[in-house]
Design a protein around this motif. Structure first.
Motif, mmCIF file in Angstrom:
data_model
loop_
_atom_site.group_PDB
_atom_site.id
_atom_site.type_symbol
_atom_site.label_atom_id
_atom_site.label_comp_id
_atom_site.label_asym_id
_atom_site.label_seq_id
_atom_site.Cartn_x
_atom_site.Cartn_y
_atom_site.Cartn_z
ATOM 1 N N PHE A 136 0.863 -1.187 0.000
ATOM 2 C CA PHE A 136 0.000 0.000 0.000
ATOM 3 C C PHE A 136 0.898 1.235 0.000
ATOM 4 O O PHE A 136 1.888 1.284 0.719
ATOM 5 C CB PHE A 136 -0.885 0.011 1.256
ATOM 6 N N GLU A 137 0.542 2.220 -0.775
ATOM 7 C CA GLU A 137 1.366 3.431 -0.854
ATOM 8 C C GLU A 137 0.814 4.596 -0.046
ATOM 9 O O GLU A 137 1.560 5.324 0.573
ATOM 10 C CB GLU A 137 1.527 3.849 -2.315
ATOM 11 N N ASP A 138 -0.489 4.756 -0.059
ATOM 12 C CA ASP A 138 -1.075 5.955 0.540
ATOM 13 C C ASP A 138 -1.737 5.724 1.894
ATOM 14 O O ASP A 138 -2.200 6.678 2.511
ATOM 15 C CB ASP A 138 -2.124 6.553 -0.409
ATOM 16 N N VAL A 139 -1.796 4.476 2.337
ATOM 17 C CA VAL A 139 -2.537 4.177 3.552
ATOM 18 C C VAL A 139 -1.901 2.971 4.240
ATOM 19 O O VAL A 139 -1.304 2.114 3.586
ATOM 20 C CB VAL A 139 -4.029 3.912 3.227
ATOM 21 N N ASP A 140 -2.015 2.936 5.535
ATOM 22 C CA ASP A 140 -1.572 1.766 6.300
ATOM 23 C C ASP A 140 -2.816 0.959 6.652
ATOM 24 O O ASP A 140 -3.629 1.407 7.470
ATOM 25 C CB ASP A 140 -0.841 2.189 7.569
ATOM 26 N N PRO A 141 -3.000 -0.218 6.049
ATOM 27 C CA PRO A 141 -4.207 -0.990 6.337
ATOM 28 C C PRO A 141 -4.328 -1.381 7.810
ATOM 29 O O PRO A 141 -5.440 -1.578 8.296
ATOM 30 C CB PRO A 141 -4.078 -2.217 5.432
ATOM 31 N N CYS A 142 -3.203 -1.455 8.510
ATOM 32 C CA CYS A 142 -3.255 -1.791 9.940
ATOM 33 C C CYS A 142 -3.870 -0.669 10.767
ATOM 34 O O CYS A 142 -4.278 -0.891 11.900
ATOM 35 C CB CYS A 142 -1.856 -2.119 10.461
ATOM 36 N N GLU A 143 -3.923 0.523 10.199
ATOM 37 C CA GLU A 143 -4.521 1.656 10.899
ATOM 38 C C GLU A 143 -5.978 1.871 10.516
ATOM 39 O O GLU A 143 -6.760 2.356 11.329
ATOM 40 C CB GLU A 143 -3.723 2.926 10.635
ATOM 41 N N VAL A 144 -6.363 1.535 9.292
ATOM 42 C CA VAL A 144 -7.728 1.842 8.854
ATOM 43 C C VAL A 144 -8.681 0.645 8.925
ATOM 44 O O VAL A 144 -9.885 0.833 9.003
ATOM 45 C CB VAL A 144 -7.767 2.462 7.438
ATOM 46 N N ILE A 145 -8.133 -0.569 8.908
ATOM 47 C CA ILE A 145 -8.974 -1.765 9.072
ATOM 48 C C ILE A 145 -8.950 -2.132 10.549
ATOM 49 O O ILE A 145 -7.908 -2.067 11.201
ATOM 50 C CB ILE A 145 -8.458 -2.935 8.216
ATOM 51 N N THR A 167 -7.378 -4.938 -4.820
ATOM 52 C CA THR A 167 -8.324 -4.140 -4.039
ATOM 53 C C THR A 167 -8.714 -4.850 -2.743
ATOM 54 O O THR A 167 -8.756 -6.080 -2.680
ATOM 55 C CB THR A 167 -9.595 -3.805 -4.839
ATOM 56 N N VAL A 168 -9.010 -4.054 -1.755
ATOM 57 C CA VAL A 168 -9.477 -4.532 -0.457
ATOM 58 C C VAL A 168 -10.735 -3.747 -0.133
ATOM 59 O O VAL A 168 -10.673 -2.523 0.048
ATOM 60 C CB VAL A 168 -8.417 -4.326 0.645
ATOM 61 N N GLU A 169 -11.852 -4.436 -0.055
ATOM 62 C CA GLU A 169 -13.122 -3.792 0.291
ATOM 63 C C GLU A 169 -13.397 -4.085 1.758
ATOM 64 O O GLU A 169 -13.400 -5.233 2.193
ATOM 65 C CB GLU A 169 -14.247 -4.338 -0.569
ATOM 66 N N VAL A 170 -13.621 -3.035 2.525
ATOM 67 C CA VAL A 170 -13.802 -3.140 3.970
ATOM 68 C C VAL A 170 -15.187 -2.665 4.354
ATOM 69 O O VAL A 170 -15.590 -1.568 3.987
ATOM 70 C CB VAL A 170 -12.746 -2.293 4.720
ATOM 71 N N THR A 171 -15.919 -3.505 5.080
ATOM 72 C CA THR A 171 -17.211 -3.126 5.633
ATOM 73 C C THR A 171 -17.071 -3.104 7.143
ATOM 74 O O THR A 171 -16.725 -4.124 7.761
ATOM 75 C CB THR A 171 -18.326 -4.122 5.212
ATOM 76 N N ARG A 172 -17.312 -1.953 7.718
ATOM 77 C CA ARG A 172 -17.183 -1.804 9.175
ATOM 78 C C ARG A 172 -18.098 -2.752 9.921
ATOM 79 O O ARG A 172 -19.265 -2.956 9.527
ATOM 80 C CB ARG A 172 -17.504 -0.367 9.597
#
Length: 138
Positions: free
Chosen positions: A108-117, A131-136
């Protein structure tokens, strides 16, 4: 709420499952039980959680070159993650992704998935498109 993250597809395929986010990664040796798939690393924030059927969200690997062997042993015992999300793929993570053969995205270049997921979110990993689709969960 649903959002999509973009990375590089590393291992082809599509998988969905509940996220298990480990910002500190997981040790290979003494990190994952080869016989139960449970995180056994002492003091780990997710100690006691099982990797089976989950989307593992990790910054990279952690520990020795045998890191992938422990995930492979857990897989042979029937405990395998549904997919991988790596912030950055290092050589140990790459070997584990290939050996387990489950969909993986990385770099990932623009985001840290460990912080947003968040652990518990429903995640769809597409290793074909990156792609990674995330549903809260909420």
């Amino acid at each position: 709420m649903t959002f999509t993250l973009k990375a590089r597809g590393a291992i082809r395929g599509v998988a969905e499952g509940e996220a298990l986010v480990c910002p500190e990664s997981i040790q290979g040796w003494a990190g994952v039980s080869d016989t139960t798939g449970e995180i056994i690393e002492r003091g780990h924030a997710e100690e006691g959680q099982n990797i089976n059927g989950r989307i593992l969200v990790l910054p990279c690997s952690k520990g020795s070159n045998g890191w992938s062997c422990h995930f492979h042993s857990a897989m042979r015992a029937g405990f395998i993650p549904a997919g991988w999300v790596f912030t950055k793929m290092d050589s140990r993570a790459g070997v584990a992704a290939v050996v387990l053969g489950v969909p993986a995205v990385a770099d990932f270049e623009d985001v840290d998935p460990c912080e947003v997921i968040k652990s518990g979110d429903w995640v769809r990993v597409d290793g074909n498109t990156g792609t990674v689709e995330v549903t809260r969960k909420d």
